[in-house]
Design an enzyme around this catalytic site. Structure first.
Site, PDB file in Angstrom:
ATOM      1  N   MET A   1      -0.822  -0.564   5.896  1.00  9.04           N
ATOM      2  CA  MET A   1      -1.770   0.447   6.310  1.00  9.04           C
ATOM      3  C   MET A   1      -2.643   0.879   5.134  1.00  9.04           C
ATOM      4  O   MET A   1      -2.187   0.904   3.994  1.00  9.04           O
ATOM      5  CB  MET A   1      -1.034   1.665   6.881  1.00  9.04           C
ATOM      6  CG  MET A   1      -0.395   1.408   8.232  1.00  9.04           C
ATOM      7  SD  MET A   1      -1.615   1.085   9.509  1.00  9.04           S
ATOM      8  CE  MET A   1      -0.541   0.843  10.925  1.00  9.04           C
ATOM      9  N   CYS A   2      -3.869   1.226   5.416  1.00 13.35           N
ATOM     10  CA  CYS A   2      -4.820   1.651   4.393  1.00 13.35           C
ATOM     11  C   CYS A   2      -4.603   3.125   4.043  1.00 13.35           C
ATOM     12  O   CYS A   2      -3.850   3.842   4.689  1.00 13.35           O
ATOM     13  CB  CYS A   2      -6.244   1.455   4.897  1.00 13.35           C
ATOM     14  SG  CYS A   2      -6.587  -0.205   5.514  1.00 13.35           S
TER      15      CYS A   2
END
Length: 275
Positions: A1-2
């Protein structure tokens, strides 16, 4: 995930979010603490607003911690409204066109999340775009496509309704095609005037979102995870929520896709290629 961070308020140097805090965005790029993936090294980007309606932007495929220019740029640029993002790729190659934030006209957009079975939904999603917006697609990510669909569905006139209709369209399309119905969406976007954020997931497992006051007078910061250890300063934004930071302060609203569902006939036409 960013991981991402966004700010609106009195002008601040970008380094106040990107590099200076104890748990800055650069620090999160190699040591995120509230994500499934601790390392976010598949590129980075910043978008900021200044004297022109359109945002400036700087992106690269290097990890944020190893780009020799990022700290210098963040130290010199001051803006009343900016978005910054470090990427952990879940789809789409590591190339500059796939790095957030994405921009189109006066709009900027960045996203943390995913679409289930995106490879099976991509072509009918793209079919919803008019020629100009389809031509504007330069990357291959689901994030950029969600942004362009929101523009197609009226982002300029009603941003939150456009986001809701976009996510509803994806959910109904997946259901129609008998694919996994999964949208996880925590995003920030701006038109250069207001800063918007949405935290939503069809399975109620949306990526995290936090908010805190920042800056000398009435500024606000929205982040994937807190920038320091002051737990009293940061408020977690619940799943199913939209936030608007504007000149009159912060507006928090419930957000969902139930009332924005497109018709089954429309979904069928798109899925079958009979637009």
């Amino acid at each position: 995930m960013c991981r991402w961070a966004a700010y609106r308020g009195e002008p601040l140097y970008l380094e106040e979010l990107v590099s200076s805090p104890a748990h800055s965005l650069i620090e999160q790029s190699h040591c995120a603490t509230r994500a499934k993936t601790a390392t976010n090294g598949d590129g980075f980007g910043i978008a900021w607003y200044g004297d022109h309606p359109e945002p400036g932007r700087y992106r690269d495929i290097l990890p944020a911690w190893s780009d020799c220019n990022l700290k210098s740029i963040a130290r010199q640029i001051r803006s009343p409204l900016f978005l910054a993002h470090v990427r952990a790729a879940t789809g789409g190659g590591t190339r500059r066109d796939n790095c957030h934030p994405f921009v189109h006209g006066r709009w900027s957009f960045m996203h943390n999340g995913q679409i289930g079975d995106f490879e099976h939904l991509r072509r009918p999603m793209e079919a919803m775009l008019d020629n100009d917006l389809y031509s504007a697609r330069t990357g291959s990510t689901d994030s950029e496509l969600l942004f362009l669909l929101a523009l197609q569905f009226g982002l300029d006139s009603d941003p939150l309704s456009a986001i809701a209709e976009t996510l509803a369209f994806v959910e109904r399309l997946a259901e129609h095609l008998e694919r996994k119905v999964l949208v996880r969406f925590t995003a920030a976007l701006s038109d250069g005037h207001d800063l918007y954020a949405v935290r939503y997931a069809s399975d109620w497992k949306a990526p995290t979102l936090y908010a805190a006051p920042m800056g000398p007078s009435g500024g606000y910061c929205l982040v994937s995870e807190p920038l320091n250890d002051d737990d009293n300063a940061w408020v977690e934004i619940p799943d199913g929520t939209a936030v608007i930071v504007g000149e009159n302060g912060v507006d928090v609203r419930l957000f969902g896709t139930q009332d924005a569902a497109p018709s089954a006939e429309r979904i069928g036409r798109v899925a079958s290629g009979k637009m």
